[in-house]
Design an enzyme around this catalytic site. Structure first.
Site, PDB file in Angstrom:
ATOM      1  CB  CYS B  93      -0.902  -0.050   1.234  1.00  0.00           C
ATOM      2  SG  CYS B  93      -1.445   1.521   1.875  1.00  0.00           S
ATOM      3  CB  CYS B  96       0.562   2.156   4.191  1.00  0.00           C
ATOM      4  SG  CYS B  96      -1.078   1.449   4.038  1.00  0.00           S
TER       5      CYS B  96
END
Lengths: 600, 170
Positions: B93, B96
């Protein structure tokens, strides 16, 4: 008789009705003249089930019965059906229960005996689609999924072959190769950039696997949101309605269900020669290989072999493909050979009519060096070659041998492990169904498995009658020059209808994008097979060219609608495109006419 | 879900008493509300809170830690004396990777009044599923074992400061 207005009277009536419900396997409150009641009573007669009927219009206090039934069940209308003390409902509900099989279960009295309505074994495209649909229809569903690591130790997350080691990484790596070709073309279109263009395997691998990671997570969340109980464990039947689930720590649990769906999929087959499992990889390992594979030998001529060999060559690697007999068995051979010729044009070497006999390691490393010995299938000739990576892609085996199917008597084809099913995906054991790649004689394609799984759940739990249609399924092989098809191959059509009853229209074409780039002239090719006995209906569609999947999908819909040659001719093409070739096809194969196309 | 969380909390608190890990009563610098609720619950569950179980309270805490397993989560998050921001993230991700360091910075500003637990959702899928994580990054705030706030997606430094401030009751 007047309405009862005392509590005592009401209670007395209620216990009388309850007694009727409790003491009869099937209890129907009916009215003698009601056609729905007649239908329900006829159903039980047909099922040869004894049913106790109270005709409310023929008894004295029928109205009071009806009022009390409303109070007890919330249903005032008749028929009001109870089976084994359980309220089923009216005519529609009873008929639906009959269709989805739950009536039988209620009658057998074991409706509460199982932990789940449905247990799905396998968390691939088919299994997930089926389980989610069943859960949406209000059923209690469990999915078990377990990936046995490859001999090289590769493993992956939820979602099955397509997501993790099939369609998704394959298409992304094919796209990597397509971009490489586009960069070569770009110079012809005036783009100027450094002469040395390199590709970084690790960047591609990480990006592809990151995307897969997000898909794995998405599947997991979808199961939670739809209330499907997911367990990461290997499932094995121990009784007809009971499985043993073993997780990766070896912990065992037992689960029961009324019905089961087998959706275990397939895994790559090894060769059974010395060194294959020790030193070779399969498509299960390739997409997450930690290092660039280097000089690669691909063994096999399956679509997996040609696609993997194709994109590896597209990354600039030295690729050889060893073929035992023919390319793309089961596909149109004319098209398969054209796709193969294009690969050869672009530097992929083919070793035809050879089979490997052993693989030895010359040097360990990332990648190391391997020596492959092969022999001719026609002469005594033995050849040797040195490669960094050997990729085996000679076919796939159904994962049906370790599920305990023998214990419950599910029939499996001993030759290939595939499971024969009827046209409703039901095995020879009535409460066990199968979908996806493990089905005998069916397509091994993700969208087919998804469709079959969804429709199966709807038939089981929604009273639907729609079956999965395995005819005219469009598909695409992502070879460097892509091959899309729908319907029959020319070979199969000839077998079925005879050459005289077919008209094959075909044409080569040169995509406009290729002209300025000056590549692949007269390599792209389109072909349609028409049935002369049926109004020249199109029964086979074949396309070799760029964006084959995008082109083929629409023609797949046309064929579902029964498209004829006349209708294709009546369709206006979109200019300048590749797909427009199918609206202007005039040359028949039988005429032997020239199929090289000129300008506009 | 609520039921499951409650059951787990009861187990956690009793485990806390048995093992005598640093207890909330030993600490001194948090908001009274969380201290109170923890103490009330604990006394309801166990009369033996006076057992000699106070380990020295360390004033130097790491800003964040990686959750190792379910038990680690229970010990260091659910029964933490401090409010904890749990950063559910994944290696795949991109956002993130931006949010994580920003969040650590916002927490460092609070000088030990709040801490941060990092949970890799692929390594600890069950935890993420249990806490209803659908997308990453998801950040939940836990105080006294209860989820008191959460957000999904990326936030800028000011927004994070205000989120953290709210969680510690400023």
């Amino acid at each position: 008789m007047p309405p009862i207005d005392t509590d005592t009277g009401k209670n007395e009536l209620k216990s009388r009705i309850q007694l009727l419900i409790d003491s009869n396997q099937v209890m129907v409150f009916s009215k003698s003249y009601c056609p729905y009641c007649v239908k329900v009573k006829a159903l039980f007669k047909e099922l040869d089930v004894e049913c106790n009927v109270v005709e409310l219009d023929l008894i004295e206090d029928g109205t009071n019965y009806q009022e009390m039934l409303l109070e007890m069940t919330g249903q005032k209308s008749v028929p009001n059906v109870f089976i084994n003390k359980k309220h089923v409902g009216g005519c529609d509900k009873t008929m639906q229960a009959h269709e989805d099989g739950s009536l039988k279960q209620l009658l057998s009295g074991d409706n509460k005996a199982y932990e789940y309505d449905l247990i799905v074994i396998g968390g691939g495209s088919g299994g997930l689609a089926c389980s989610k649909e069943a859960a949406v229809l209000g059923k209690k569903v469990m999915v078990l999924d377990y990936v046995v690591p490859t001999p090289k130790g590769t493993t992956w997350g939820l979602g099955g072959t397509c997501v993790n080691v099939g369609c998704i990484p394959k298409k992304l790596m094919h796209q990597t190769a397509v971009l490489g070709t586009a960069m070569q073309d770009a110079r012809k279109f005036g783009w100027e950039f450094s002469e040395t263009v390199t590709h970084n395997w690790d960047t591609m691998k990480t990006a592809v696997n990151n995307y897969i990671g997000s898909l794995n997570w998405g599947y997991r969340v979808a199961l939670r949101d739809k209330d499907v109980n997911y367990v990461n464990a290997h499932a094995e039947f121990i009784e007809p309605h009971k499985i043993k689930a073993t997780n990766k720590r070896g912990k065992e649990t037992l689960h029961t269900a009324a019905r089961f769906v087998l959706a275990t999929g397939e895994r790559p087959r090894y060769l059974g020669i010395p060194g294959d499992k020790e030193y070779c990889i399969t498509s299960d390992d390739l997409f997450s290989l930690p290092h660039c594979p280097g000089k690669t030998l691909v063994i096999g001529a399956s679509y997996v072999a040609l696609e993997c060999g194709g994109f590896l060559a597209g990354l600039g690697l030295d690729v050889t493909i060893m073929v035992r007999s023919i390319l793309l068995r089961g596909f149109d051979q004319d098209m398969a050979n054209r796709a193969g010729e294009h690969m050869e044009d672009h530097g992929i070497k083919f070793l035809r009519q050879y089979v490997p006999v052993k693989v030895e390691e010359l040097e360990a490393g990332s990648p190391g060096r391997l020596k492959v010995t092969a022999k001719s299938t026609e002469t005594d000739e033995v050849i040797e070659g040195e490669y960094n990576t050997v990729l085996i892609a000679v076919g796939r085996d159904a994962c049906t041998d370790k599920v305990g199917l023998d214990k419950i008597g599910v029939k499996v084809n001993p030759k290939n492990g595939k499971i024969p099913v009827n046209d409703e995906e039901q095995t020879n054991v009535p409460h066990v169904y199968a979908i996806g790649d493990i089905l005998e004689g069916k397509w091994e394609l993700t969208p087919v498995a998804i469709q079959a799984g969804k429709l199966l759940a709807r038939r089981l739990y929604k009273g639907s009658t729609l079956k999965c249609d395995y005819v005219n399924v469009p598909t695409t092989v992502f070879t460097p020059l892509e091959y899309g098809s729908c319907g029959l191959s020319e070979d199969r059509a000839t077998e079925l209808y005879g050459q005289d009853n077919l008209e094959v229209y075909h044409s080569q074409f040169w995509p406009l994008e290729f002209t300025v780039a000056g590549r692949d002239n007269n390599r792209c090719y389109g072909k349609i097979i028409c049935n002369k006995l049926d109004n020249d209906r199109v029964i086979g569609f074949h396309y070799l060219g760029p964006n084959a999947g995008e082109v083929t999908q629409g023609f797949g819909i046309a064929m579902k609608c029964g498209a004829t040659k006349e209708q294709l001719d009546g369709t206006i093409g979109i200019h300048p495109t590749c797909a427009e070739i199918f609206t202007t096809m005039e040359v028949t194969k039988s005429s032997g006419g020239d199929i090289n196309l000129g300008g506009c | 879900m609520a039921h499951r969380l409650l059951v787990r909390r009861i187990w956690t608190l009793s485990a806390k008493d048995i093992r005598c890990l640093p207890a909330s009563a030993a600490a001194s610098s948090f908001s009274t509300s969380s201290l109170q609720s923890a103490a009330t619950r604990a006394s309801f569950l166990s009369p033996s809170r006076s057992l000699p179980c106070s380990l020295p309270h360390t004033s130097h805490r790491e800003v964040s830690f990686n959750v190792q397993d379910h038990e680690d989560f229970t010990v260091r998050v659910i029964k933490s004396d401090l409010p904890v921001l749990v950063d559910f993230h994944a290696q795949w991700c991109g956002p993130c990777k931006i949010l994580g360091p920003r969040l650590e910075k916002a927490i460092a500003k609070q000088k030990g009044r709040v801490t941060m637990a990092k949970v890799d959702i692929d390594d600890h899928t069950d935890l993420a599923i249990e806490y209803g994580v659908s997308a990453v990054p998801t950040v939940i705030a836990i105080r006294g074992g209860d989820v008191v706030d959460h957000f999904v997606g990326i936030k800028d430094d000011d927004e994070l400061d205000s989120f953290v401030g709210k969680v510690i009751g400023q």
